[in-house]
Design an enzyme around this catalytic site. Structure first.
Site, PDB file in Angstrom:
ATOM      1  N   ASN A   9     -10.767   4.839   2.582  1.00 62.01           N
ATOM      2  CA  ASN A   9     -10.318   3.835   3.554  1.00 62.01           C
ATOM      3  C   ASN A   9     -10.830   2.496   3.048  1.00 62.01           C
ATOM      4  OD1 ASN A   9      -9.704   2.243   5.708  1.00 62.01           O
ATOM      5  ND2 ASN A   9     -11.244   3.118   7.090  1.00 62.01           N
ATOM      6  N   LYS A  11     -10.120  -0.370   4.065  1.00 57.44           N
ATOM      7  CA  LYS A  11     -10.246  -1.382   5.137  1.00 57.44           C
ATOM      8  C   LYS A  11      -9.616  -2.699   4.662  1.00 57.44           C
ATOM      9  CE  LYS A  11     -14.320   1.055   6.659  1.00 57.44           C
ATOM     10  NZ  LYS A  11     -15.432   1.084   7.584  1.00 57.44           N
ATOM     11  N   HIS A  97      -8.806   4.927  13.931  1.00 60.80           N
ATOM     12  CA  HIS A  97     -10.129   4.597  13.372  1.00 60.80           C
ATOM     13  C   HIS A  97     -10.923   3.823  14.425  1.00 60.80           C
ATOM     14  CE1 HIS A  97     -13.236   2.851  10.864  1.00 60.80           C
ATOM     15  NE2 HIS A  97     -12.947   3.791   9.965  1.00 60.80           N
ATOM     16  N   GLU A  99     -12.808   1.364  14.238  1.00 60.05           N
ATOM     17  CA  GLU A  99     -12.722  -0.108  14.156  1.00 60.05           C
ATOM     18  C   GLU A  99     -11.459  -0.615  14.835  1.00 60.05           C
ATOM     19  OE1 GLU A  99     -13.369  -0.489   9.917  1.00 60.05           O
ATOM     20  OE2 GLU A  99     -15.423   0.212  10.202  1.00 60.05           O
ATOM     21  N   GLU A 169     -15.690  10.874  12.716  1.00 56.15           N
ATOM     22  CA  GLU A 169     -16.519   9.799  12.173  1.00 56.15           C
ATOM     23  C   GLU A 169     -17.423   9.253  13.276  1.00 56.15           C
ATOM     24  OE1 GLU A 169     -14.490   7.861   8.572  1.00 56.15           O
ATOM     25  OE2 GLU A 169     -13.724   6.874  10.345  1.00 56.15           O
ATOM     26  N   GLY A 175     -20.487   2.779   7.752  1.00 53.22           N
ATOM     27  CA  GLY A 175     -20.909   1.539   7.104  1.00 53.22           C
ATOM     28  C   GLY A 175     -22.375   1.204   7.326  1.00 53.22           C
ATOM     29  N   SER A 215     -20.710   6.911   5.923  1.00 49.31           N
ATOM     30  CA  SER A 215     -21.705   6.747   4.851  1.00 49.31           C
ATOM     31  C   SER A 215     -21.762   7.957   3.918  1.00 49.31           C
ATOM     32  CB  SER A 215     -23.084   6.435   5.439  1.00 49.31           C
ATOM     33  OG  SER A 215     -23.029   5.216   6.163  1.00 49.31           O
TER      34      SER A 215
END
Ligand code: PEP
Length: 252
Positions: A9, A11, A97, A99, A169, A175, A215
């Site tokens: 991904n 991003k 996702h 985010e 996730e 991250g 991560s």
């Protein structure tokens, strides 16, 4: 046997030119490595899709969008529809996702529309779920993830559900450099597989690829991927360097 999937991904990173170079490097490394048992996917920005599909061997490296519109077409300025994604040659789309849920207000209602449009355009959704730190600290992660699934992909027919991959996730691991422990990841993925089994039956549950994300890197991937219910990873930061990403792909 269910597929092992390692999906990057990217991003909001890389220009088109940088992305093309990265994709070429991944393609070359995957080809050289001779890896055959893992489906490799690159989740790139919309702007990159056509160019990247053109430079990879799609049999070795699949391409995903990171989102698609909740409407099929029309007056939705700035949106990119599932049919547009499909027309680039991409075969996958990452949906839900954290985010997107957090920064762009994606709700279960929106996600139901996106999943339906992705499926009707023959895109494979990689459907994300996962809890925030406060929920984990309150030990409510199972109920939270169950609700996320029940409100969205558990509304699908068994036939449609069996076309998806799921990515768990935990938001606190994305991250942050903090990976869920192998036990935490395995426990949640086994739990999700159990939910799928209760809803759609054991055969579909056994065939559903469930990925871990957060991560994940070349160092921790071998232990994570050795777990019975972890069928690969959704990889953010470590997918931006071809060698690092290959280290994860070859972790099986
Ligand atoms: C992600 O955002 O999907 C992700 C897993 O990111 P990272 O690997 O950087 O934690």
């Amino acid at each position: 046997m269910r597929k092992k999937i390692v999906a990057g991904n990217w991003k909001c990173n890389t220009t088109v030119q940088e992305g093309v170079e990265l994709a070429k490097s991944v393609n070359e490394l995957v080809a050289k490595s001779g890896v055959k048992n893992v489906v490799v996917v690159l989740g790139t920005p919309f702007t990159h899709l056509t160019s990247i599909v053109a430079v990879v061997d799609i049999k070795l490296v699949g391409v995903a969008a990171q989102n698609c519109a909740a409407e099929a077409k029309g007056a939705f300025t700035g949106e990119v529809s599932a049919s547009m994604v499909k027309s680039t040659g991409a075969e996958y789309v990452i949906l839900g996702h954290s985010e997107r849920r957090e920064y762009y207000g994606e709700t279960s209602e929106t996600l139901n529309k996106k999943v339906a449009l992705a499926l009707s355009n023959n895109l494979t959704p990689i459907y994300c779920c996962g809890e925030a730190l406060a929920i984990r600290e309150a030990n409510e992660q199972n109920a939270y993830v169950k609700t996320q699934l029940e409100e969205t992909v558990f509304n699908l027919s068994p036939e449609d559900f069996s076309k998806l991959a799921i990515a768990y996730e935990p938001i606190w691991a994305i991250g942050t450099g903090v990976t869920a422990s192998t036990a935490q990841a395995q426990e949640m993925l086994a739990y999700i597989r159990g939910l799928i089994s209760n809803k759609f039956g054991k055969a579909i549950a056994e065939e559903t690829s469930i990925l871990y994300g957060g991560s994940c890197n070349a160092k921790n991937a071998p232990e994570l991927f050795a777990q019975a219910d972890i069928d690969g990873g959704l990889i953010g930061g470590a997918s931006l360097k071809a060698e690092d990403f290959l280290g994860i792909i070859t972790a099986y």
